[in-house]
Write an enzyme that holds these catalytic residues in place. Structure first.
Site, PDB file in Angstrom:
ATOM      1  N   THR A 230      -1.681  -8.926   4.581  1.00  0.00           N
ATOM      2  CA  THR A 230      -1.569 -10.386   4.442  1.00  0.00           C
ATOM      3  C   THR A 230      -1.736 -10.901   3.006  1.00  0.00           C
ATOM      4  O   THR A 230      -0.893 -11.654   2.520  1.00  0.00           O
ATOM      5  CB  THR A 230      -2.579 -11.066   5.380  1.00  0.00           C
ATOM      6  OG1 THR A 230      -2.135 -10.836   6.711  1.00  0.00           O
ATOM      7  CG2 THR A 230      -2.651 -12.560   5.142  1.00  0.00           C
TER       8      THR A 230
ATOM      9  N   ASN B 266      -5.888  -5.966   1.233  1.00  0.00           N
ATOM     10  CA  ASN B 266      -6.848  -6.955   1.732  1.00  0.00           C
ATOM     11  C   ASN B 266      -8.245  -6.635   1.224  1.00  0.00           C
ATOM     12  O   ASN B 266      -9.043  -7.526   0.965  1.00  0.00           O
ATOM     13  CB  ASN B 266      -6.845  -6.978   3.263  1.00  0.00           C
ATOM     14  CG  ASN B 266      -5.716  -7.842   3.836  1.00  0.00           C
ATOM     15  OD1 ASN B 266      -5.149  -8.692   3.135  1.00  0.00           O
ATOM     16  ND2 ASN B 266      -5.390  -7.627   5.079  1.00  0.00           N
TER      17      ASN B 266
ATOM     18  N   LYS C 272      -6.191 -18.655   7.977  1.00  0.00           N
ATOM     19  CA  LYS C 272      -6.790 -17.599   7.148  1.00  0.00           C
ATOM     20  C   LYS C 272      -6.988 -18.049   5.698  1.00  0.00           C
ATOM     21  O   LYS C 272      -6.044 -18.562   5.080  1.00  0.00           O
ATOM     22  CB  LYS C 272      -5.870 -16.366   7.117  1.00  0.00           C
ATOM     23  CG  LYS C 272      -5.761 -15.618   8.422  1.00  0.00           C
ATOM     24  CD  LYS C 272      -4.922 -14.355   8.219  1.00  0.00           C
ATOM     25  CE  LYS C 272      -4.688 -13.648   9.540  1.00  0.00           C
ATOM     26  NZ  LYS C 272      -3.852 -12.443   9.387  1.00  0.00           N
TER      27      LYS C 272
ATOM     28  N   ARG D 143      -7.141 -16.048   3.194  1.00  0.00           N
ATOM     29  CA  ARG D 143      -6.264 -15.238   2.354  1.00  0.00           C
ATOM     30  C   ARG D 143      -4.788 -15.613   2.476  1.00  0.00           C
ATOM     31  O   ARG D 143      -3.932 -15.010   1.818  1.00  0.00           O
ATOM     32  CB  ARG D 143      -6.470 -13.743   2.623  1.00  0.00           C
ATOM     33  CG  ARG D 143      -6.184 -13.262   4.039  1.00  0.00           C
ATOM     34  CD  ARG D 143      -6.493 -11.769   4.163  1.00  0.00           C
ATOM     35  NE  ARG D 143      -6.293 -11.229   5.489  1.00  0.00           N
ATOM     36  CZ  ARG D 143      -7.173 -11.261   6.487  1.00  0.00           C
ATOM     37  NH1 ARG D 143      -8.338 -11.844   6.305  1.00  0.00           N
ATOM     38  NH2 ARG D 143      -6.902 -10.705   7.650  1.00  0.00           N
TER      39      ARG D 143
ATOM     40  N   ASP E 231       4.652 -12.873   5.599  1.00  0.00           N
ATOM     41  CA  ASP E 231       3.906 -12.023   4.664  1.00  0.00           C
ATOM     42  C   ASP E 231       4.129 -10.533   4.940  1.00  0.00           C
ATOM     43  O   ASP E 231       3.861  -9.695   4.086  1.00  0.00           O
ATOM     44  CB  ASP E 231       2.409 -12.368   4.692  1.00  0.00           C
ATOM     45  CG  ASP E 231       1.823 -12.287   6.096  1.00  0.00           C
ATOM     46  OD1 ASP E 231       2.588 -12.246   7.079  1.00  0.00           O
ATOM     47  OD2 ASP E 231       0.582 -12.262   6.205  1.00  0.00           O
ATOM     48  N   HIS E 232       4.593 -10.225   6.149  1.00  0.00           N
ATOM     49  CA  HIS E 232       4.922  -8.847   6.535  1.00  0.00           C
ATOM     50  C   HIS E 232       5.508  -8.890   7.933  1.00  0.00           C
ATOM     51  O   HIS E 232       5.422  -9.925   8.615  1.00  0.00           O
ATOM     52  CB  HIS E 232       3.689  -7.933   6.502  1.00  0.00           C
ATOM     53  CG  HIS E 232       2.531  -8.471   7.283  1.00  0.00           C
ATOM     54  ND1 HIS E 232       2.480  -8.461   8.658  1.00  0.00           N
ATOM     55  CD2 HIS E 232       1.381  -9.081   6.887  1.00  0.00           C
ATOM     56  CE1 HIS E 232       1.350  -9.015   9.067  1.00  0.00           C
ATOM     57  NE2 HIS E 232       0.672  -9.424   8.015  1.00  0.00           N
TER      58      HIS E 232
HETATM   59 ZN   LIG Z   1      -2.320  -8.669  10.485  1.00  0.00          ZN
END
Ligand SMILES: [Zn+2]
Length: 560
Positions: free
Chosen positions: A75, A96, A172, A174, A360-361
């Protein structure tokens, strides 16, 4: 003759400049959906409503072959890449969690003890937190200080004389913090208090509208309710597959609909909200309050709002992307998105708002699901690897008595550099010996040492290149470990989940990129593009310089 041509040219140039000037968006709305793999919107297209994803897919410039090109698809890595247009090797958010070599401690990406969260009772509750990365944070302080370069949102501020309204919002921390950059303001959800919070990096005290929003206790309204299906179960692609053995059955929440949130005083009440479409509904509600109270898109300056929706990730982790839960979550997120876009249309106008959506992914399929279809797929348990013999052999070879390995926090393995230096050993030789042993373990596709990356003598393959793009000398570990496709770690701090992303493989790197609103053309682009291309494209549109570390190329199809 040529003077006339010059005059025509000059008029043309001035004309263009004025048109450009006039055509700056009033608002840039950057939407990031955590774990939204590139194929999922097409899969559910027929089931989507109007005004949400369907609007973006039909009215926007849609890149159907977009990828992250770094190895560690987590993330913070993805969000910072989107925000900066730089690779993790340059922006510095390589994972992370990484091992800080100076303190010898694991470090949570946006932790910064100098800037505590504002408010009593906010932050992280260590008793109930199930996110293993959050557990590594030693304080509740948060800031973007570890992001080594500027973001697009920073460049927007710099291009407007230091004055702009820049905000990042997400469940989140982040996901909110990297998008707001060093110059904007970030808000995220505290599972401890059920409120949207910020840190002293951004404010001395909460703006009145935030205090008012929190005082209403919007999360509490979900007490005693459940996550129910939006439509009749028989209409879903996965309508017949609700109860699958590989889904995570949290106590009281279960693996079939309805999923009850329990009472407000339940220890995991707010956590369960985030593992449901409610996390995104709360984010939407907060974002609407922000747009109103901060008067976004109301003057000549271009404002910036990043909204990062996190529920798709949590639901994906627990149930897998091909589950009834994930399907319903996307249909509900589609409604949430439609409400956000309709609200922005009334407040600012979509013709004056540039929207960009990405992820983000992506994410893998659950191995149990793949096995039903005939694939070989499995979870990886490094703790159970029979590694004692290999470690003994290495220690004997190098004459090391104590620990050879300091820690392994996937994807990086960190060697005990002190003991290697003490013994006068060659770091590269030790790394390569460990790599040889690692490559023998079941499920390891490739272990690659940092000294090999530094030597430049590595094969020029897409996999190696992705690891190189992830390599920052002061933060990356000594060895990068890649598992074979469809094999990954699924332990979430003692909790066993269905799916864990973070690999360089296509299912984790593949994401949507869609630009819409602000007169963007409806078109579908199938050439390969990368997430680093987004930030320099935004810079070009608003006349800002590309972010400091940006290596992406502006996407010509969206630049008028
Ligand atoms: Zn995840």
């Amino acid at each position: 003759m040529w003077l006339g041509a010059l005059a025509v040219l000059a008029v043309g140039l001035i004309g263009d400049a004025t048109a450009q000037e006039r055509s700056k968006p009033k608002l840039i709305l950057q939407i990031t959906v955590d774990q939204l793999r590139g194929d999922l919107l097409a899969r559910y297209y027929d089931r989507l409503g109007d005004g949400g994803f369907r609007y973006l897919l039909n009215a926007g410039t849609v890149y159907s072959n977009a990828h992250h090109q770094h190895a560690n698809t987590e993330t913070i890595v993805g969000h910072t890449t989107i925000a900066t247009g730089a690779e993790p090797s340059v922006h510095g958010m390589v994972a992370n969690v990484w091992l800080d070599r100076l303190s010898g401690e694991l470090t949570y990406n946006v932790e910064d003890a100098r800037y505590p969260v504002l408010g009593e009772g906010a932050g992280v509750d260590r008793k109930t937190e199930i996110d293993p990365t959050q557990m590594t944070a030693r304080s509740d302080g948060r800031s973007p200080s570890r992001i080594l370069v500027s973001t697009f949102s920073d460049e927007l501020t710099l291009s407007q004389g230091g004055i702009s309204k820049v905000f990042g919002v997400s469940v989140k921390d982040r996901a909110a913090i990297p998008m707001a950059g060093h110059t904007g303001k970030a808000f995220w959800f505290s599972k401890k208090s059920g409120e949207f919070i910020t840190s002293s990096f951004y404010y001395d005290q909460y703006p009145e509208w935030v205090a008012d929003w929190n005082a209403e206790k919007p999360a509490d309204k979900y007490a005693g309710t459940s996550w129910n299906l939006l439509h009749d179960q028989s209409t879903y692609l996965f309508g017949m597959a609700d109860d699958r053995p590989y889904e995570t059955a949290l106590p009281g929440y279960g693996r079939t609909f309805p999923h009850p949130f329990g009472s407000r005083d339940g220890a995991f009440f707010t956590t369960l909200l985030t593992i449901s479409p409610v996390g995104d509904e709360l984010t939407l509600d907060f974002a609407k309050a922000l747009i109103m109270n901060e008067s976004l898109g109301r003057d000549d300056k271009t404002d910036y709002l990043s909204v990062s929706f996190s529920s798709t990730d949590y639901v994906g982790h627990l149930f897998g992307p091909s589950s009834l839960e994930s399907e319903d979550n996307i249909l509900r997120l589609d409604r949430t998105l439609a409400e956000l876009l309709s609200f922005v249309d009334t407040q600012v106008g979509l013709d004056k708002t540039l929207i960009v959506l990405t992820a983000d992914h992506g994410g893998p399929e659950a191995p149990g699901y793949l096995r039903e279809l005939g694939f070989e797929a499995d979870y990886i348990y490094p703790k159970t690897w029979d590694k004692a013999g290999a470690i003994e052999k290495l220690k004997k070879r190098f004459g090391i008595g104590g620990n050879l390995i300091t820690t392994y926090f996937h994807p990086y393995l960190y060697l005990n550099r002190e003991v290697i230096a003490e013994k006068g050993l060659d770091q590269a030789e030790v790394e390569n010996a460990v790599v040889d042993e690692l490559n023998r373990f079941h499920g390891v596709a490739l272990a690659l040492s940092s000294s090999a990356l530094n030597s430049g003598k590595v094969p020029d393959t897409p996999l190696v290149q992705s690891i190189l793009r992830n390599y920052n000398p002061s933060r990356s570990g000594d060895i990068y470990v890649v598992f074979e496709p469809n094999r990954f770690i699924n332990e979430f701090d003692g909790l066993t989940v269905a799916v864990g992303h973070g690999s360089p493989w296509g299912y984790d790197s593949y994401v949507p990129i869609i630009f819409a609103g602000f007169g963007i053309r409806a078109q579908r682009i199938n050439r390969i593009v990368h997430t680093v291309d987004i930030a320099p494209t935004l810079s070009l549109i608003v006349g800002a310089k590309p972010p400091t570390g940006s290596s992406g190329a502006p996407l010509n199809e969206v630049i008028r």
